[in-house]
Design an enzyme around this catalytic site. Structure first.
Site, PDB file in Angstrom:
ATOM      1  N   CYS A  81     -46.377 -10.102  -0.527  1.00  0.00           N
ATOM      2  CA  CYS A  81     -45.070 -10.655  -0.150  1.00  0.00           C
ATOM      3  C   CYS A  81     -45.106 -12.193  -0.128  1.00  0.00           C
ATOM      4  CB  CYS A  81     -44.607 -10.046   1.170  1.00  0.00           C
ATOM      5  SG  CYS A  81     -42.832 -10.178   1.377  1.00  0.00           S
ATOM      6  N   HIS A 179     -45.634  -4.485   1.287  1.00  0.00           N
ATOM      7  CA  HIS A 179     -46.647  -4.627   2.342  1.00  0.00           C
ATOM      8  C   HIS A 179     -47.582  -3.420   2.392  1.00  0.00           C
ATOM      9  CE1 HIS A 179     -45.067  -8.201   4.474  1.00  0.00           C
ATOM     10  NE2 HIS A 179     -43.954  -7.854   3.863  1.00  0.00           N
ATOM     11  N   GLU A 181     -50.326  -3.123   3.733  1.00  0.00           N
ATOM     12  CA  GLU A 181     -51.107  -3.067   4.987  1.00  0.00           C
ATOM     13  C   GLU A 181     -50.390  -2.256   6.064  1.00  0.00           C
ATOM     14  OE1 GLU A 181     -49.359  -5.480   3.879  1.00  0.00           O
ATOM     15  OE2 GLU A 181     -48.368  -6.566   5.503  1.00  0.00           O
TER      16      GLU A 181
HETATM   17  N1  GLN Z   1     -39.241 -14.178   2.518  1.00  0.00           N
HETATM   18  C1  GLN Z   1     -40.553 -14.593   2.903  1.00  0.00           C
HETATM   19  C2  GLN Z   1     -40.938 -15.898   2.221  1.00  0.00           C
HETATM   20  O1  GLN Z   1     -40.235 -16.394   1.432  1.00  0.00           O
HETATM   21  C3  GLN Z   1     -41.567 -13.525   2.588  1.00  0.00           C
HETATM   22  C4  GLN Z   1     -41.333 -12.315   3.477  1.00  0.00           C
HETATM   23  C5  GLN Z   1     -42.563 -11.530   3.795  1.00  0.00           C
HETATM   24  O2  GLN Z   1     -43.688 -11.948   3.555  1.00  0.00           O
HETATM   25  N2  GLN Z   1     -42.368 -10.390   4.391  1.00  0.00           N
HETATM   26  O3  GLN Z   1     -41.964 -16.427   2.479  1.00  0.00           O
END
Ligand code: GLN
Length: 204
Positions: A81, A179, A181
């Site tokens: 992410c 995610h 994890e």
């Molecule tokens: N939207 C977040 C960002 O731009 C990422 C979101 C996340 O890691 N769950 O960093």
């Protein structure tokens, strides 16, 4: 050979969950907040969180350049992410002046699903796995464009975002929009641990 040390970038983000999953995989997981901790790592996870904050903190704590150097030098690194955003060479819809570590030849669109829905879950096929993974997306990016050496590991199967790329690998670097994890499925972390083991066998 002793078990590999896998760091989790720990200045911000969902660090604990990654440490927990790695702890079940026969490696030595450590939280990384300082350059000397990074230096001890055979591989590194960049967790989810807030990519702008993570990059700023990395700079403040003198980790930004050491991270770039290790990634460039071939340290296996897995971004989830916000971590995918950090690994990307290019960002769309980033904050003004947002820095990344780079290394992965992709363009990511930050908060890409946000216009439709903030967070969602779904099952998707993952390259090389017999059964689908249950993917949790939280204000996730997607991969907008990729370079010739980047392999696609997973895409969104259905819905408005169908076909969007959400997991990739380029050599020693891998990233997921979602995610892995979260929950009990450790196959994606196993996949990464295997990359770390292979890399270690090559360099030692
Ligand atoms: N939207 C977040 C960002 O731009 C990422 C979101 C996340 O890691 N769950 O960093």
């Amino acid at each position: 050979m002793s078990s590999p040390i896998i760091g989790v970038f720990a200045l911000q983000g969902d660090v604990r969950e990654h440490l927990r999953v790695l702890g079940g995989l026969g490696v030595r997981p450590i939280a990384v907040r300082r350059p000397d901790e990074l230096a001890a790592c055979d591989g590194l996870v960049l967790p989810g969180g807030e990519s702008t904050t993570m990059a700023k903190l990395a700079r403040t704590f003198d980790l930004l350049e050491p991270l770039r150097a290790r990634i460039k030098d071939g340290m296996p690194t897995f971004g989830t992410c916000a971590g995918m955003i950090l690994l990307a060479e290019r960002i769309e819809d980033g904050a003004p002046g947002q820095e990344t570590l780079g290394g992965l030849d992709i363009t990511v669109r930050r908060n890409a699903f946000g216009r439709q829905v903030d967070s969602f879950e779904g099952d998707l096929a993952f390259d090389g796995f017999d059964a689908p993974v249950h993917a949790v997306f939280i204000r996730a990016p997607w991969v907008e464009q990729l370079g010739p050496d980047v392999e696609v590991l997973a895409t969104v199967p259905t819905g408005e975002a169908a076909g969007r790329i959400v997991a990739v690998r380029e050599g020693h670097l891998m990233a997921t929009s979602f995610h892995p994890e979260v929950g009990a499925d450790d196959r994606i972390h196993r996949y990464f641990v295997e990359l770390v083991r292979q890399h270690r066998a090559q360099v030692s």
